[in-house]
Design an enzyme around this catalytic site. Structure first.
Site, PDB file in Angstrom:
ATOM      1  N   HIS A  58      32.371  41.295  34.874  1.00  0.00           N
ATOM      2  CA  HIS A  58      33.686  40.761  34.505  1.00  0.00           C
ATOM      3  C   HIS A  58      33.549  39.899  33.258  1.00  0.00           C
ATOM      4  O   HIS A  58      33.007  38.792  33.306  1.00  0.00           O
ATOM      5  CB  HIS A  58      34.283  39.930  35.644  1.00  0.00           C
ATOM      6  N   HIS A  60      35.422  39.149  28.961  1.00  0.00           N
ATOM      7  CA  HIS A  60      36.492  39.366  27.981  1.00  0.00           C
ATOM      8  C   HIS A  60      35.863  39.386  26.591  1.00  0.00           C
ATOM      9  O   HIS A  60      35.844  38.377  25.884  1.00  0.00           O
ATOM     10  CB  HIS A  60      37.555  38.277  28.099  1.00  0.00           C
ATOM     11  N   GLN A 153      47.214  41.531  29.877  1.00  0.00           N
ATOM     12  CA  GLN A 153      47.089  40.075  30.006  1.00  0.00           C
ATOM     13  C   GLN A 153      48.431  39.390  30.249  1.00  0.00           C
ATOM     14  O   GLN A 153      48.522  38.423  31.003  1.00  0.00           O
ATOM     15  CB  GLN A 153      46.451  39.506  28.736  1.00  0.00           C
ATOM     16  N   HIS A 211      42.506  41.383  37.935  1.00  0.00           N
ATOM     17  CA  HIS A 211      42.579  39.939  38.077  1.00  0.00           C
ATOM     18  C   HIS A 211      43.599  39.705  39.201  1.00  0.00           C
ATOM     19  O   HIS A 211      44.774  40.020  39.048  1.00  0.00           O
ATOM     20  CB  HIS A 211      43.112  39.292  36.804  1.00  0.00           C
ATOM     21  N   GLU A 214      44.428  34.713  40.734  1.00  0.00           N
ATOM     22  CA  GLU A 214      43.672  33.665  40.048  1.00  0.00           C
ATOM     23  C   GLU A 214      44.567  32.428  40.001  1.00  0.00           C
ATOM     24  O   GLU A 214      45.156  32.075  38.983  1.00  0.00           O
ATOM     25  CB  GLU A 214      43.265  34.105  38.640  1.00  0.00           C
ATOM     26  N   ASP A 310      32.796  36.113  32.779  1.00  0.00           N
ATOM     27  CA  ASP A 310      34.206  36.000  32.420  1.00  0.00           C
ATOM     28  C   ASP A 310      34.399  35.636  30.957  1.00  0.00           C
ATOM     29  O   ASP A 310      35.002  36.395  30.202  1.00  0.00           O
ATOM     30  CB  ASP A 310      34.909  34.989  33.335  1.00  0.00           C
TER      31      ASP A 310
END
Length: 429
Positions: A58, A60, A153, A211, A214, A310
């Site tokens: 995981h 970005h 996102q 996701h 969260e 992350d």
């Protein structure tokens, strides 16, 4: 018979010692004591740990190393990070995104991190991030397995046209269907997004990684819908819930039902310890919640649980160094995984477990598998987590692609050793 590479006298993560690992044509050709054949290169591990490469399930990559552009995250919160990323997206170029990502991949290789699943923002019509990540994936294909997730996102229904942009991204070659149901405008829209995204994955034969929840809100329960859709659509083993931080705030009775449903669906889970502990609990005074999902309970129920990094130096997190042992260490501490068995398990949570989530072919130290491995300046997995040691050699396809000198301190102390090797300490000495 000759080999391309032999690593001699290695200790393996399962505790076997005195092992020689012989590599030929990109694969592990032999793994046994005292291999006497010739090789183009021989490395004496001197009893140190040889591990399969680290895996980050995981990340970005499209945002990494963008810290401070166009400004810093003043509050340090998740929502300001999302807003800040929204400010950066229109002003960054494809070349800039590629350059940052390539620098991170260089760092990852030096840390023995040779497989990454990255979430790629598909909220905008121009899909610059997708074009950039497709270019990076091609650039690094010889030394990093890079898996791309189509990640809306700003919400697949909340952001205008994001559903269409996500489908275009998949058509362009993105590998996995992502989502962010807790960021949709309503709980109902969040549940609807989970259903639609899972249907897209089922139609295309793809994996899912969302996701999910969260949040510190115990009523954010989209993972329950994700477990249901996994069963309904026959996606068992192909669906991952990332973060799941609301589970740390849910009541125990509901969680006892929820985890059983997740296990039935053969879901997989990724906690992101560094980011979860940093971003969650921001509305708490004291007592303050830890933020990490229920790692021990999920693991004990039979789910495959991994740790992810992350973020590194981006709008959400200003630290990080592509070191999955740092991630494992934080997961160990936050989850109070302090027994010897638990600590050993945390090493698997950044190697074997995320490799399963990504579906990596030929992963692991066994004859016939890919000759990908890392020689660490440590003698066992627990010591590796404790020390965050030098990656003395990183091997891809039977070739050394990165080397780091050992950390050895020279002392000038009367009556004391001239040198200190941090890996030389053993309990009880």
């Amino acid at each position: 018979m000759s080999f391309d590479l032999i690593i001699q006298n290695a200790t393996l993560p399962d505790g076997r010692s005195g092992c020689d690992i012989a590599c030929r044509d990109g694969r592990i050709a032999a793994l046994e004591p005292n291999i006497t054949a010739e090789a183009a290169r021989v490395i004496d591990a001197q009893g140190l740990l040889v591990s399969p490469p680290f895996v980050d399930a995981h990340f970005h990559l499209d945002a990494t190393l963008s810290l401070g552009r166009p400004r810093m995250n003043a509050s340090g919160t998740l929502l300001e990070g999302i807003a800040l990323w929204g400010e950066l997206k229109p002003i960054q170029s494809i070349d800039e995104i590629v350059a940052r990502a390539m620098r991170y991949c260089d760092l990852a290789v030096s840390q023995g991190l040779l497989a990454i699943r990255t979430h790629v923002d598909v909220s905008d019509e121009d899909l610059k991030t997708v074009e950039a990540m497709l270019e990076v994936r091609e650039n690094v294909k010889d030394y990093i397995d890079l898996q791309l997730v189509a990640f809306p996102q700003d919400g697949v229904f909340r952001a205008e046209g994001a559903d269409k942009h996500l489908l275009r991204a998949l058509d362009m070659g993105v590998d996995v269907v992502g989502g962010i149901p807790h960021f949709e405008r309503t709980m109902a829209d969040g549940a609807r997004s989970v259903s639609w995204l899972c249907e897209v994955a089922a139609e295309r034969g793809l994996r899912v990684d969302m996701h999910c929840d969260e949040s510190d809100d115990p009523l954010s329960r989209h993972v329950e819908t994700l477990a249901y859709e996994t069963q309904r659509l026959g996606l068992q083993g192909r669906v991952t819930g990332s973060h799941l931080t609301s589970m740390h705030s849910m009541d125990n009775y509901f969680v006892s039902k929820l985890i059983a449903l997740m296990a039935e669906a053969d879901m997989q889970v990724i906690a992101n310890p560094l980011i979860n502990i940093m971003l969650q609990g921001r509305h708490d005074s004291y007592p303050k919640r830890r933020g990490q999902t229920r790692v021990r309970e999920l693991r004990d129920a039979g789910l495959n649980v991994a740790f992810g990094a992350d973020c590194v130096m981006d709008p959400w997190y200003s630290l990080g160094a592509a070191d999955m042992l740092e991630v494992a260490s934080m997961g160990l501490h936050v989850g109070q995984l302090s027994s010897r068995e638990d600590m050993r398990w945390c090493f698997d949570a950044v190697t074997e477990h995320p490799a399963k989530i990504l579906g990596l072919e030929g992963y692991g130290l066994a004859v016939g598998n890919k000759a990908d491995m890392v020689l660490l300046q440590a003698y066992d997995p627990i010591e590796a987590i404790r020390l965050k040691p030098s990656r003395l050699a990183v091997v891809r396809g039977g070739k050394v692609i990165s080397e780091t000198p050992p950390k050895i301190a020279t002392l000038s102390l009367k009556g004391r050793p001239a040198q200190v090797d941090p890996a030389s300490y053993c309990p009880g000495e």
